[in-house]
Enzyme design. Structure first.
Site, short mmCIF file in Angstrom:
data_model
loop_
_atom_site.label_atom_id
_atom_site.label_comp_id
_atom_site.label_asym_id
_atom_site.label_seq_id
_atom_site.Cartn_x
_atom_site.Cartn_y
_atom_site.Cartn_z
CB SER A 103 -0.96 0.01 1.19
OG SER A 103 -0.29 0.23 2.41
CG HIS A 139 9.81 0.57 12.04
ND1 HIS A 139 9.94 -0.78 11.75
CD2 HIS A 139 9.56 0.63 13.38
CE1 HIS A 139 9.79 -1.49 12.85
NE2 HIS A 139 9.55 -0.66 13.85
C1 GAR Z 1 4.23 -0.83 6.71
O1 GAR Z 1 3.39 -0.61 7.81
C2 GAR Z 1 5.68 -0.55 7.09
O2 GAR Z 1 5.80 0.46 8.04
C3 GAR Z 1 6.11 -1.89 7.63
O3 GAR Z 1 5.52 -2.81 6.77
C4 GAR Z 1 4.26 -2.31 6.34
C5 GAR Z 1 4.10 -2.53 4.86
O4 GAR Z 1 2.81 -2.19 4.45
N1 GAR Z 1 7.54 -1.99 7.68
C6 GAR Z 1 8.20 -2.59 8.66
O5 GAR Z 1 7.66 -3.17 9.59
C7 GAR Z 1 9.72 -2.54 8.53
N2 GAR Z 1 10.35 -2.98 9.72
P1 GAR Z 1 2.46 -2.08 2.90
O6 GAR Z 1 2.98 -3.36 2.25
O7 GAR Z 1 0.97 -2.01 2.85
O8 GAR Z 1 3.13 -0.86 2.36
#
Ligand code: GAR
Length: 190
Positions: A13, A109
């Protein structure tokens, strides 16, 4: 026009928020490459919709991290990538990429770092009884979620439901990532 690479492992996303902002001019750059370490990840569907080049790899097919990172960095060199945005890329970046893209890799993060590093930040924070959550964008170095902080945004939540925290956090992430990328591009990336 500056060129971004986005790295993602899952739903994507944040990738879509960045790609859409580039498409409609809210970010003055283009996403030239999506890098993904999970061949079935939903982010690849999103990238297809945007017509963005993807570099998909299976880390298990390589003997060393440096081997796949060399391929990624070589392609980024060819494309002239200015800034690398990790967006749910659930892997520690190694020396090969860090040395070749020094000062040009950022990560988002879902916690107020340095609290709650790692892959389950929201769940860990909820289990701890946290009442003020947040999002951090930071420079990437060789440590897990450890580089210098660029931007943070906090929000209060007392409901105790990790899914709700994720939902609130994602909305903030999308906005904060766009703002931060624009700020860094204005400053010409460090
Ligand atoms: C996000 O919330 C990001 O902050 C997290 O993964 C998610 C990905 O969401 N990242 C971490 O935890 C890194 N340590 P998305 O695939 O919907 O963008």
């Amino acid at each position: 026009m500056k060129r971004l690479a986005v790295f993602a492992s899952g739903s994507g996303s944040n990738y879509e928020a960045i790609a859409q902002a580039c498409a409609d001019g809210r970010i003055k750059a283009s996403v030239a490459l999506l890098v993904c370490d999970k061949p079935g990840a939903y982010v690849l569907e999103r990238a297809k919709r945007f017509g963005v080049e993807t570099l998909v790899f299976n880390p298990k097919a390589y003997a060393r991290k440096a081997d796949y990172e060399r391929e990624i960095a070589d392609r980024m060199d060819e494309l002239g990538i200015d800034l690398v945005c990790l967006a749910g890329y659930m892997r520690i970046v190694g020396e090969e990429l860090l040395s070749r893209y020094k000062g040009r890799i950022i990560n988002i993060h879902p916690s107020l770092l340095p609290s709650f590093k790692g892959a389950h930040a929201v769940e860990d924070a909820v289990a701890y009884g946290v009442k003020v959550f947040g999002i951090t964008i930071h420079w990437v170095d060789e440590t897990l979620d450890g580089g210098k902080i660029i931007a943070q945004r906090a929000f209060e939540y007392e409901g105790g439901d990790p899914d709700e925290v994720h939902a609130i956090g994602h909305k903030i992430e999308h906005q904060l990532y766009i703002e931060t990328i624009n700020k860094l591009l204005d400053e010409s990336v460090s």
